[in-house]
Every structure is written in structure tokens, then in C-alpha cells.
Design an enzyme around this catalytic site. Structure first.
Site, PDB file in Angstrom:
ATOM      1  N   HIS A 153       0.840  -1.205   0.000  1.00 18.77           N
ATOM      2  CA  HIS A 153       0.000   0.000   0.000  1.00 18.77           C
ATOM      3  C   HIS A 153       0.881   1.263   0.000  1.00 18.77           C
ATOM      4  CE1 HIS A 153      -3.671   2.331   1.273  1.00 18.77           C
ATOM      5  NE2 HIS A 153      -2.751   3.123   1.798  1.00 18.77           N
ATOM      6  N   GLU A 154       1.814   1.309   0.914  1.00 17.52           N
ATOM      7  CA  GLU A 154       2.683   2.494   0.998  1.00 17.52           C
ATOM      8  C   GLU A 154       3.564   2.618  -0.246  1.00 17.52           C
ATOM      9  OE1 GLU A 154       1.884   4.654   3.171  1.00 17.52           O
ATOM     10  OE2 GLU A 154       0.637   3.303   4.371  1.00 17.52           O
ATOM     11  N   HIS A 208       1.690   4.599  -2.726  1.00 12.33           N
ATOM     12  CA  HIS A 208       1.767   6.043  -2.453  1.00 12.33           C
ATOM     13  C   HIS A 208       3.111   6.598  -2.927  1.00 12.33           C
ATOM     14  CE1 HIS A 208      -1.881   6.904  -0.234  1.00 12.33           C
ATOM     15  NE2 HIS A 208      -1.657   5.984   0.677  1.00 12.33           N
ATOM     16  N   GLU A 240      -4.755   7.929  -2.657  1.00  9.36           N
ATOM     17  CA  GLU A 240      -5.236   6.659  -2.122  1.00  9.36           C
ATOM     18  C   GLU A 240      -5.591   5.689  -3.261  1.00  9.36           C
ATOM     19  OE1 GLU A 240      -4.812   6.200   0.982  1.00  9.36           O
ATOM     20  OE2 GLU A 240      -5.952   4.385   1.434  1.00  9.36           O
TER      21      GLU A 240
HETATM   22 MG    MG Z   1      -3.048   5.346   2.353  1.00 10.17          MG
END
Ligand code: MG
Length: 497
Positions: free
Chosen positions: A266-267, A270, A296
Site C-alpha cells: 500500500h505504501e 503512495h 489513495e
Molecule cells: Mg493510504
């Protein structure tokens, strides 16, 4: 040359000091969350506060403001130049609209509220937090009045976190999502291919081995370690110092390894956004992701569309098993099912792809009612439980697993939650268009051809930074605005076929 206009060049030169402060502040924040000794917090908070005041002063500097005013609406600027003007104008508008006393009082109230929220959560006593929530809501109502809005008071707060987002956009999204999600959920629970609970959720792992897994996965995804780092923090986050230094963190709870792994991916999503922004935009106001929602969408694309795909569990199974020997008892198929358990649950951050947005819908409804004054802070706790029961068929037994679970309200962040749903929806929208252009993503993932995926995301989203506002970016890249039907289609394809 991206920037040519003489006034823009002067503006950027003036802006560079503001950028330098934000660069320094990012390093301070990163350090606070990772390696700073505990007792450093008091002086660090003051330092960060002072730097933010300084940065505001520079932004409201007469010369800078008059340059922005002069450039605003000028037709012969290119898109990048217009982006610079748009972003600065927006920041100046927000900063000028809010009286410094209000900003200070909000910050102070949030700081005071946090320990009470924590205690309330630990003791399962909503009354401890209630007076602070009351005060925060009252202050947020003032913020709304100062920022202004055209249609709905809540618009002012939405726009604060997601440029251009309106209450009616979010109403439209959820009116399409809610019945679809409930229908999918009912069928998934009925035919139980995707389990509600999986034994791997309780299996403990060796933290050192898990650290290696995360590093290997990041290498596989070609996270550029010469421009980034992986560290550990209580709450995982991504932070960019600039375009060439974008760091991520993860955490190790010691069991249920997918949390650490998918959190890391997830990171990574980003980070990739910031890392793939056009280098020519470096150190300018548009050298960052355009909004929380679009950001996101990138993290969720990598976490869900990739990390939770069958192809990914198949492609990484041997690697995972090498470091996590307990996986020898589970087939890749089982790991896939473990990554994709589905169940109605109380806690938003632990929710699966199917039910997640229902948690946001609940918060969106309550926030709207709070801001219009239709309900007060004292109504929230019970309304929360009633709505939860109506939406997911489960009723929290404690406030801690209900209204007190999130930190957001205690920080004064009202209007933030819908950006998570924007992220999920846009991720599915991007996936659809990507498949149209590149063919099966599963095949790319299985073959380890992440470059094709990364290049696509770079061209459609990343390279632009904040050049275009979110809605316009989607229109330019995909010829359409937010469209929730891609997400519901994705859910049906993945979970019901
Ligand atoms: Mg996030």
C-alpha cells in the site's frame, strides 16, 4: 522548458523557500515517527509549529500574493504554469479565509482532545470524549462558514481534503455503491469460497523473516532504494522530502503476516506516485500528488488490484514460503483466500475490499448530520450502532469498536473519510482502462512485468503531479469523471464469478 513566463519564474523562485521549509518539516516528521528519542517530542512540536507559521507568512507575502493575482486567469500560460497558479491561489484562499485564532484554537483543541479520545477508547466510555467532539464540531462549523460553500455546508470540508469534491458527488457514489455492496456481500457469505475467517490470521511469524519478505517484495516491485527507504513506525505512512527521496514505513504485529505485507505494498503505491512525477516540476507547488483521493487510488491499486490478486500470490508463493516456512501447509490458492477473507466487521482499518466502503458511508452520513446540526455529538454514539446494524447486520457491543475507533475526529479531521472511497473507486476505474490498453493485468503480474503497469500509471496519473485538479485529471486521462460502476463491476467479477 516547462516554465517560461517571467512572472511564473519569479513566483517559483519565491516559492522555493516555502518548499525548503516543507522539505525540512518532512524530515522532522519522518524522524519524529521513526527514530527520534521519546523525550524529543516537546521541542520537536514547537519547531514544527514555528516552521508552519513561517511558511504561512511567506505564502501570504504581499509580493507573492500579487504575482499570483496577476497571473490568475492569464490565457497564454501553459498547463503546468496554470497548475502552479491554481495550487497557490487555492492555498492562499484557504489560509486567508481562516482567521489565525480559529486555526490556533482548532490545533489546540485537537491536541487536548487526543489523550481524552485515547482514554475514552481504552475505557470504552464515550462520555470522556463527548465534550471534545462537541467542541471540535462547533469549530468545524465555523471553518465551514469562513471557507464558504455553494450547495451544502459539508462541501467546504470535503473540498478542503479533495479539491472540487461536492457532497452531491459523494451522495451519488454511495447511492450506487450501497445496494451493490450489500448484494455482493450477501452472495459471498452464502457461497463461502472466500472465507470469513482463515487459520493463517492467527499464525505468528518471525519478525526478522518478515522484514526480509517486505524487502524482497519491494525489490521485486523495483522500489528504488537509492531514492527511498523502508522503516518501521506505529502507523505506516509514506512521506516525500522531494521527488528523489520518498520514504515508506511498515509495522510488524508478529501475527497475520498479510497485514504487514499488504501494508507495505500500500505504501509503495503512495511512494510510486511521488517518485514518478515529472522531474521538471521539482521543487514547485505542483511537484506532489494532486489530492488525498487520487493518492489513495494509487496505494489501493497496488494493495488490492495487485497484492490481493491471484496472480500475485502465485508469483510470490515460493518467495513467501522461503521466509515464512509455515506456508508449506498452505497452497497458493489458500494464501489467495487468506488475502481475501470477507466478513462484516466492526473495525474499518481491518475491513476487506467488499465491506470497506460501508464503513465510510456510515461516517459520511454522521459527519454530514453533525455539520448541518441535524444531530449533536451526544447522538453520535447510538446512531453509529444503529447504522452499523442496518448496514452490515452487526451491532458493536462497545464504543471502542464503534464510534471511538478512529483517531480522525479527535484530530479535527471531518470531511476526510470520503477520500478513502474515492481512492477505492478510482483504483477500479484505472484498472478497467489499464486492462483495455495493456491486456490482462494478472498476466503482467504473473510475468513480473511491473514496468508496463508503472509506465501506464506514470503517463495517466503520476507524471502530472498537481498540474490538473482531480476531476480534470480523470477526464483528461480516461475521458470521464469518477464512476462507481467500475468498482461494483470489479467486485462482481472477483467475488461472484
Ligand atoms: Mg493510504
Amino acid at each position: 522548458m516547462v516554465f517560461e513566463n517571467k512572472d511564473i519564474l519569479e513566483l517559483l523562485e519565491r516559492y522555493r523557500v516555502i518548499w525548503a521549509i516543507s522539505h525540512a518539516t518532512s524530515v522532522l516528521h519522518w524522524d519524529s515517527e521513526t527514530y527520534m528519542p521519546k523525550n524529543g517530542i516537546m521541542e520537536r512540536s514547537v519547531a514544527i509549529g514555528e516552521l508552519s507559521v513561517l511558511s504561512q507568512k511567506l505564502l501570504l507575502d504581499e509580493k507573492l500574493v500579487s504575482l499570483v493575482e496577476k497571473l490568475d486567469g492569464l490565457e497564454d500560460l501553459n498547463d503546468y504554469e496554470k497548475g502552479v497558479v491554481r495550487v497557490l491561489k487555492r492555498n492562499i484562499r484557504i489560509m486567508k479565509a481562516l482567521p489565525p485564532e480559529l486555526v490556533r484554537e482548532l490545533a489546540k483543541t485537537a491536541q487536548e482532545a487526543r489523550p481524552y479520545w485515547k482514554t475514552a477508547k481504552e475505557k470504552n466510555d464515550f462520555n470522556i470524549f463527548k465534550p471534545y467532539l462537541e467542541k471540535i464540531v462547533e469549530l468545524e462549523k465555523k471553518v465551514v462558514e469562513y471557507l464558504g460553500y455553494e450547495e451544502h455546508p459539508y462541501d467546504a470540508l470535503l473540498d478542503f481534503y479533495e479539491e472540487g469534491l461536492l457532497t452531491r458527488d459523494v451522495d451519488m457514489m454511495f447511492s450506487k455503491l450501497e445496494p451493490e455492496i450489500r448484494a455482493v456481500l450477501e452472495k459471498v457469505l452464502e457461497n463461502d469460497y472466500y472465507p470469513q475467517k482463515h487459520p493463517l490470521e492467527d499464525v505468528k511469524y518471525d519478525v526478522d523473516a518478515m522484514r526480509k519478505v517486505n524487502m524482497e517484495i519491494l525489490k521485486l516491485l523495483k522500489y528504488p532504494f537509492e531514492s527511498g527507504r523502508l522503516d518501521e513506525s506505529a502507523h505506516p505512512f509514506t512521506i516525500h522530502m522531494g521527488l528523489k527521496d520518498v520514504r515508506i514505513t511498515t509495522r510488524y504485529e508478529g501475527y497475520d503476516f498479510k497485514r504487514s505485507l499488504l501494508g507495505t505494498i500500500h505504501e509503495f503505491g503512495h511512494a510510486l506516485y511521488e517518485l514518478q512525477i515529472d522531474e521538471r516540476l521539482m521543487m514547485t507547488p505542483i511537484a506532489t500528488g494532486v489530492s488525498l483521493g487520487i493518492h489513495e487510488s494509487q496505494s489501493r491499486f497496488w494493495e488490492n488490484m495487485l497484492g490481493r490478486s491471484r496472480a500475485f500470490t502465485e508469483a510470490t508463493y515460493e518467495l513467501l514460503k522461503k521466509y515464512l516456512p509455515f506456508l508449506k501447509d498452505y497452497s497458493p490458492e489458500e494464501v489467495y483466500r487468506y488475502f481475501n477473507t470477507v466478513r462484516p466487521s466492526f473495525i474499518r482499518t481491518e475491513a476487506d475490499e467488499v465491506t470497506y466502503n460501508i464503513h465510510i458511508l456510515l461516517r459520511f452520513k454522521l459527519e454530514k448530520l453533525l455539520i448541518t446540526g441535524e444531530i449533536s455529538a451526544s447522538d453520535v454514539a447510538d446512531l453509529w450502532n444503529d447504522e452499523m446494524e442496518r448496514l452490515l447486520g452487526i451491532r458493536p457491543k462497545t464504543y471502542s469498536e464503534g464510534v471511538l475507533q478512529d483517531i480522525h475526529w479527535s484530530q479535527g479531521s471531518i470531511g476526510y473519510f470520503p477520500t478513502y472511497t474515492i481512492g477505492t473507486l478510482v483504483a477500479a476505474q484505472i484498472r478497467y482502462h489499464m486492462v483495455n490498453e495493456l491486456g490482462s493485468i494478472e498476466e503482467l503480474i504473473f510475468n513480473g512485468d511491473y514496468d508496463a503497469i508503472k509506465n501506464y500509471l506514470r503517463d495517466k496519473i503520476h507524471k502530472w503531479g498537481s498540474t490538473y485538479p482531480p476531476k480534470e485529471l480523470l477526464k483528461r486521462s480516461f475521458g470521464e469523471e469518477f464512476d462507481p460502476t467500475y468498482f461494483t463491476r470489479y467486485l462482481r467479477e472477483k467475488y461472484l464469478s
